[in-house]
Structure formats: structure tokens, C-alpha cells
Design a protein around this motif. Structure first.
Motif: not given
Length: 415
Positions: A317-336
Motif C-alpha cells: 500500500y505504501n509503495d503503490y500510494l506513492k505511485e498513485v500520487c505521482k501519476k496524479a501529479k502531487i508534486n508540490q515541493e515541501i520539506e520532509g
């Protein structure tokens, strides 16, 4: 004045030590012996017990344990000796005192004084009061302390956990590339062990309260805004990623941990007065929860014929969740911070702080945090706390990163 010696008198490879009490009264020397329950190996007693500089940490640990027990027995007998009349003291008196020693506060006798051993004792004592996930975290701390002992060639005692230990431990963790937040959490656990030891009657350092560090820069945990969630809902995804997206939507509108929402099923839903409610017991807190099935969650269920998405492992779930957000262009740059391998093929991972695109930082917990953050100020805080299961409002506000200053400024909206 009396003197006490301990002797190994058996021909067996392992046996209890004998205690010998020596004293003089009116010019006459007296010697009495008795058996203790302190078992040691013959080889250890003859070769290693009196070593000034033990060559292995195992021997050093054993020396600490045996000496702690010897000192305890010795102090108990000498205290009794000071209160007794010389005419009372004989072999029977000594054996009676040894028997009394083992019959007094039996819990205190068996409590380990070594920090690492105490972690196991703490876990055993707490039993069902702590969850398996907490036990896992405690063991992570224990293994780190074991590595610390091995490198420093020391044995950590509860009574020696102090400011000096804190500084040495921080230096060690820094060298090993642990994030300061991780070190802070470890020290909180260590302090918890020591406080529990104090409750059980063990000696602790009187400056134990100073066993903390200040984190100069707090890394804020990411969350998904309502606009970003809408963006994710519109993204074109494969069936497997769509399954993950649906779980994400469910988590963002129920405010639950993955250990709970990934186990949701339709048998947990009941209808009262035309309203669908979801009833379950939180795995972490064991708290019985009844929460509303909100429209967004209902949309997911209706899309799937009334069923929840297919269950998958936490890691996938954690691995695929990143892929989901990447494809949805959740690409705002933030500190973390995210886990990175500290060396090629090292197998060691540490949290590396920096600036990343948000999709790189998402994990299963983002749904719960997004729910709490998105609806704070829109829904009464008491209702949000009811949904998330936080114990107090202060804990809830800390969870979403709201300070007292933020709360004070928000009060102006009502005046």
C-alpha cells in the motif's frame, strides 16, 4: 564489625554460591555459612568473576548481574546483623536471614537492573496493555542499545542513565546517521523505562527529567488538501492503483490508521435511522469506535457493488500510494524526510531530511492526517476527536501541528 564472603563450594559445573559471615565478639572469632540461591557457573566464578577488565561484553554483563545480587544479599544480612544480639547469631540465624531475603518482596529481587534486560521485563510486565506495534518499537530501541553497548564496551544500568549517557547516546546516533527526531523518540522510550523502574523500587538518577533534547527544526508531516484529493480522484489509473486510490479516499474520510481501515468490511456497517455507521475496534487503542460512513466513502462502496476495495499488505500500500500520487501529479515541493540507504548495498536506512516532491513523502498515515487537517475549523474539534480517537484536544492539535499561537489567531475569526 562483620565481614561477608561468597564462595563456590560445589564440584558441579553450576551451583548456588555459599555465603560466609565472619565476625569477632569479646575476643572470639566466629564463622558461619549458609547457602544462597544465586547460581553461577564454576568456570565463570573461578576465571572471570574477578577480572578487572573483562574482554567480552557478556562477561561484563554477568559481572554486573552477579555483583548486584551479591551486594543486595550482603547489605540485607549486614543490616540484620546490626540489629541482632551476638547470642542470637549462629548458622541457623544466617540461613534464616538468607531465606527471609528471598521471601521479601520477590518482585523486587527479580527486577533486572540492566537497561537492556529491563526492556524485556517492561514488555512482559505490561502484557496486553501495549500493542504489538509498540512492542516492535520497543525492541527496535533495545537492539539499538545493544549495538551501543557493543561499540562502547559498556553495560548500561538503569541507575546510570543520566546526562552523560544522553550526550554519549546522541553522539553515537549522530555518527550512525539517525535523524534527531528518531533520537528524541528513543530517549523518550528510555526515560519511560527508567520511570517504570523507579515505580518498581529501583534506583534511578535524580536528574532523569533532563533526559530530553530540543529539536531545533520541526519537520511538518505532509497531508493531502481537498483539492489534491480531487486531483487524485480524477487521475487515470490501472485497476491495481485504482484499488489503492479507493483505500486512500476511505482513509481520508474516516481518519483511521491503516491497521484499522485495511480491515474494514461490510459486516461492520449497520444502518440506524437511514444513516450508515461503521463499527469496529481500533487495533492500537482497543477502543470501540462507531463512525459515520461519509458520502465520499459511500461513493467508493457503491462503485464497488457495496464492497470495500481489495485488501493489500501495508508495504505494498505504501509503495503503490506513492505511485498513485505521482501519476496524479502531487508534486508540490515541501520539506520532509524519507528513508534512504546510507551506503551502496549497506542495508542500513536512515531518514534523510530535505526538500522533496510531496508524492515522495506520502505513506499510509497521510489519510488520517489529511482528514484531521482538512476538517479542522470546519467541523467542531470535539467531533473530529471523536472520529480520530485522540484522547485529548491537546494531543489532537499537536497531531495536526497547531500551536497555541495558531489557536489564538483563529479566535479572531469569531470576534
Amino acid at each position: 564489625m562483620a565481614t561477608i564472603n561468597f564462595l563456590y563450594r560445589s564440584t558441579k559445573e553450576q551451583a548456588p554460591l555459599n555465603i560466609r559471615l565472619l565476625f569477632r565478639c569479646e575476643g572470639v572469632d566466629y564463622v558461619y555459612g549458609a547457602k544462597t540461591l544465586l547460581k553461577v557457573d564454576k568456570e565463570y566464578w573461578e576465571k572471570y568473576h574477578d577480572q578487572k577488565r573483562p574482554k567480552t561484553i557478556e562477561i561484563a554483563n554477568r559481572q554486573r548481574e552477579v555483583n548486584a545480587e551479591i551486594n543486595d544479599i550482603q547489605n540485607f544480612v549486614l543490616n540484620a546483623f546490626e540489629k541482632a544480639l551476638p547470642s542470637e547469631i549462629d548458622k541457623v540465624w544466617l540461613q534464616t536471614k538468607i531465606d527471609s531475603y528471598y521471601n521479601r518482596e520477590p518482585d523486587k529481587v527479580r527486577i533486572p537492573q540492566g537497561l537492556i534486560q529491563f526492556v524485556d521485563y517492561y514488555i512482559q510486565e505490561k502484557g496486553n496493555d501495549i500493542t504489538p506495534s509498540t512492542v516492535k518499537k520497543l525492541n527496535v530501541v533495545k537492539h539499538k542499545l545493544e549495538r551501543y553497548e557493543k561499540e562502547k564496551k559498556v553495560t548500561l544500568l538503569i541507575s546510570e542513565i543520566n546526562e552523560q549517557f544522553k550526550n554519549n547516546f546522541i553522539a553515537y546516533c549522530t555518527k550512525e546517521n539517525y535523524a534527531i527526531g528518531t533520537v528524541q523518540r528513543d530517549l523518550v522510550f528510555i526515560k519511560t523505562f527508567c520511570n517504570y523502574a523507579y515505580e518498581k523500587g529501583l534506583e534511578v538518577d535524580r536528574n532523569l527529567s533532563k533526559l530530553r533534547i530540543k529539536v531545533k527544526k520541526e519537520i511538518k508531516h505532509p497531508y493531502l488538501s481537498l483539492l489534491e484529493l480531487e486531483q487524485i480522484e480524477k487521475a487515470e489509473l490501472s485497476d491495481s492503483l485504482s484499488n489503492v486510490r479507493d483505500w486512500l479516499i476511505i482513509s481520508c474520510y474516516t481518519g483511521q490508521r491503516i491497521s484499522d481501515f485495511m480491515n474494514f468490511n461490510t459486516s461492520m456497517i449497520r444502518v440506524e435511522n437511514g444513516k450508515s455507521l461503521l463499527e469496529f475496534r481500533q487495533k492500537k487503542t482497543n477502543k470501540l469506535m462507531t463512525i459515520p460512513v461519509l458520502p465520499k466513502v459511500m461513493e467508493v462502496l457503491e462503485k464497488r457493488g457495496g464492497e470495500f476495495p481489495n485488501k493489500i499488505s501495508d508495504q505494498k500500500y505504501n509503495d503503490y500510494l506513492k505511485e498513485v500520487c505521482k501519476k496524479a501529479k502531487i508534486n508540490q515541493e515541501i520539506e520532509g524526510s524519507k528513508k534512504t540507504e546510507i551506503g551502496a548495498n549497506s542495508g542500513k536506512y536512515r531518514k534523510d531530511e530535505g526538500v522533496y516532491e510531496k508524492w515522495e513523502l506520502v505513506s499510509s498515515h497521510i489519510g488520517r492526517r489529511s482528514f484531521a487537517t482538512n476538517f479542522y475549523g470546519k467541523i467542531p474539534t470535539s467531533h473530529l476527536i471523536f472520529m480520530t480517537g485522540h484522547t485529548t484536544e491537546r494531543m489532537f492539535l499537536e497531531y495536526i501541528g497547531k500551536s497555541t499561537k495558531d489557536t489564538a489567531l483563529e479566535l479572531f475569526n469569531y470576534f
